[in-house]
Scaffold this motif. Structure first.
Motif, mmCIF file in Angstrom:
data_model
loop_
_atom_site.group_PDB
_atom_site.id
_atom_site.type_symbol
_atom_site.label_atom_id
_atom_site.label_comp_id
_atom_site.label_asym_id
_atom_site.label_seq_id
_atom_site.Cartn_x
_atom_site.Cartn_y
_atom_site.Cartn_z
ATOM 1 N N HIS A 42 -35.211 -38.216 -13.428
ATOM 2 C CA HIS A 42 -36.093 -37.122 -13.825
ATOM 3 C C HIS A 42 -35.781 -35.965 -12.881
ATOM 4 O O HIS A 42 -35.608 -36.175 -11.683
ATOM 5 N N TRP A 43 -35.679 -34.756 -13.400
ATOM 6 C CA TRP A 43 -35.370 -33.606 -12.538
ATOM 7 C C TRP A 43 -35.876 -32.352 -13.232
ATOM 8 O O TRP A 43 -35.224 -31.811 -14.114
ATOM 9 N N ASP A 44 -37.060 -31.928 -12.877
ATOM 10 C CA ASP A 44 -37.658 -30.730 -13.475
ATOM 11 C C ASP A 44 -37.853 -29.719 -12.344
ATOM 12 O O ASP A 44 -38.916 -29.638 -11.726
ATOM 13 N N ALA A 45 -36.795 -28.964 -12.047
ATOM 14 C CA ALA A 45 -36.818 -28.029 -10.916
ATOM 15 C C ALA A 45 -37.484 -26.731 -11.335
ATOM 16 O O ALA A 45 -36.842 -25.686 -11.485
ATOM 17 N N THR A 46 -38.798 -26.819 -11.528
ATOM 18 C CA THR A 46 -39.636 -25.649 -11.783
ATOM 19 C C THR A 46 -40.835 -25.770 -10.842
ATOM 20 O O THR A 46 -41.144 -26.865 -10.358
ATOM 21 N N THR A 47 -41.510 -24.660 -10.568
ATOM 22 C CA THR A 47 -42.709 -24.712 -9.733
ATOM 23 C C THR A 47 -43.706 -25.687 -10.377
ATOM 24 O O THR A 47 -44.050 -25.544 -11.549
ATOM 25 N N GLY A 48 -44.137 -26.689 -9.592
ATOM 26 C CA GLY A 48 -45.043 -27.708 -10.132
ATOM 27 C C GLY A 48 -44.344 -28.885 -10.775
ATOM 28 O O GLY A 48 -44.998 -29.839 -11.191
ATOM 29 N N GLY A 49 -43.029 -28.848 -10.853
ATOM 30 C CA GLY A 49 -42.268 -29.957 -11.428
ATOM 31 C C GLY A 49 -42.012 -31.055 -10.414
ATOM 32 O O GLY A 49 -42.514 -31.020 -9.286
ATOM 33 N N SER A 50 -41.221 -32.048 -10.795
ATOM 34 C CA SER A 50 -40.954 -33.157 -9.894
ATOM 35 C C SER A 50 -39.586 -33.754 -10.198
ATOM 36 O O SER A 50 -38.936 -33.363 -11.180
ATOM 37 N N TYR A 51 -39.152 -34.689 -9.341
ATOM 38 C CA TYR A 51 -37.847 -35.316 -9.536
ATOM 39 C C TYR A 51 -37.889 -36.765 -9.068
ATOM 40 O O TYR A 51 -38.784 -37.164 -8.317
ATOM 41 N N ARG A 52 -36.898 -37.505 -9.529
ATOM 42 C CA ARG A 52 -36.727 -38.888 -9.108
ATOM 43 C C ARG A 52 -35.279 -39.277 -9.391
ATOM 44 O O ARG A 52 -34.769 -38.989 -10.471
ATOM 45 N N TYR A 53 -34.613 -39.857 -8.393
ATOM 46 C CA TYR A 53 -33.236 -40.277 -8.620
ATOM 47 C C TYR A 53 -32.919 -41.521 -7.813
ATOM 48 O O TYR A 53 -33.637 -41.867 -6.866
ATOM 49 N N ALA A 54 -31.865 -42.196 -8.218
ATOM 50 C CA ALA A 54 -31.452 -43.424 -7.542
ATOM 51 C C ALA A 54 -30.004 -43.293 -7.111
ATOM 52 O O ALA A 54 -29.177 -42.728 -7.821
ATOM 53 N N ALA A 55 -29.722 -43.819 -5.924
ATOM 54 C CA ALA A 55 -28.330 -43.967 -5.484
ATOM 55 C C ALA A 55 -27.875 -45.354 -5.953
ATOM 56 O O ALA A 55 -28.601 -46.333 -5.812
ATOM 57 N N THR A 56 -26.688 -45.404 -6.536
ATOM 58 C CA THR A 56 -26.217 -46.667 -7.121
ATOM 59 C C THR A 56 -24.845 -47.033 -6.562
ATOM 60 O O THR A 56 -24.081 -46.170 -6.116
ATOM 61 N N ARG A 57 -24.576 -48.344 -6.559
ATOM 62 C CA ARG A 57 -23.237 -48.818 -6.192
ATOM 63 C C ARG A 57 -22.893 -49.917 -7.193
ATOM 64 O O ARG A 57 -23.644 -50.875 -7.324
ATOM 65 N N GLU A 58 -21.815 -49.742 -7.921
ATOM 66 C CA GLU A 58 -21.448 -50.665 -9.012
ATOM 67 C C GLU A 58 -22.647 -50.936 -9.916
ATOM 68 O O GLU A 58 -22.968 -52.098 -10.229
ATOM 69 N N ASP A 59 -23.320 -49.877 -10.307
ATOM 70 C CA ASP A 59 -24.467 -49.925 -11.225
ATOM 71 C C ASP A 59 -25.702 -50.617 -10.676
ATOM 72 O O ASP A 59 -26.682 -50.822 -11.396
#
Lengths: 161, 161
Positions: free
Chosen positions: B58-75
């Motif tokens: 999830h990546w909503d780079a607007t004022t009031g938005g939010s994000y979430r990401y994962a670092a992966t290795r071989e899935d």
């Protein structure tokens, strides 16, 4: 002795860190106090000083949500505030950002914890940090104490209903 | 001399404040660098160390938005991160929160400024604050430098395309 006499608000600036810590106890269990912090129709009833009205434009107290509200006097907006809810962990912890739009580059990060004291009582600790001492001292000089103390007095009444 | 040789990354911990300041220049104008920070399909191409993959949930780079990401290795997911965008002021400033889920109570507030140096160059300054020195030192000890430096090297390549 009523709730406001029994429960004193302490506001302390750290000598070494750009933080402010506010501690206050309430005569209600954590789940009930937490609800007063997260449900917009409740927040509108207590947040801020007694001399101003509260108009909540947006209040989504969920992880990743955001808020925006205005302090009003005779229906005129006198100040606007906004921020994001980084994490809402019911009923024990909220982390949120805060900006007074009059100082648009000033942003604080607030961690609010709700501690169960038993016997239907809760200790709320609000730890606020900014990234330099001057900004912290500006917050302290802004007269925020009045809003905090009077807001908590209104919250005492709301929790007693 | 290529972009990565010319543009050094400096990472400095303040001796007195619980802050970390990262400064890096890029061979592209602010609007272009800012886009690489805000558009998720671009962010996914450069954020983080070279040895891991980036999965943006999830990546909503607007004022009031939010994000979430994962670092992966071989899935396999090896680390997850999330936060909120307090303010996104294109193309000069972003303020966001950041948590590594492995340390769920650790939250930093980051102010990223994009300064126009002229001649198609931009200086990015990322100032990060937490509310105590121990947490700041834990961030420094986490090996974050590798991710920052290698991420910016990937960003050099992306901006050169």
């Amino acid at each position: 002795m009523n709730a406001t006499t029994r429960n004193k608000t302490t506001i302390a600036a750290d000598p070494d860190l750009p933080t402010i810590t506010i501690v206050r106890e309430f005569d209600a269990p954590p789940a009930r106090v937490f609800r007063a912090w997260t449900e917009p129709e409740l927040v509108a009833k207590w947040l801020g000083p007694k001399s101003v009205g509260m108009r909540i434009d947006h209040w989504d107290a969920t992880t990743g949500g955001s808020y925006r509200y205005a302090a009003t006097r005779e229906d005129e907006v006198i100040a606007t505030f906004y921020g994001s809810f980084h994490e809402v962990r019911s009923p024990s912890r909220m982390v949120q950002t805060f900006t007074y739009e009059g100082v648009p580059d000033g942003v604080s990060l607030e961690t609010i914890t709700f501690e169960d004291l038993g016997n239907g009582r809760t200790r709320v600790t609000a730890l606020s940090v900014v990234d330099n001492m001057e900004a912290r001292d500006m917050v302290l000089a802004s007269g925020m104490e009045t809003g905090v103390i009077e807001g908590y007095e209104k919250l005492d009444e709301l929790l007693a209903e």
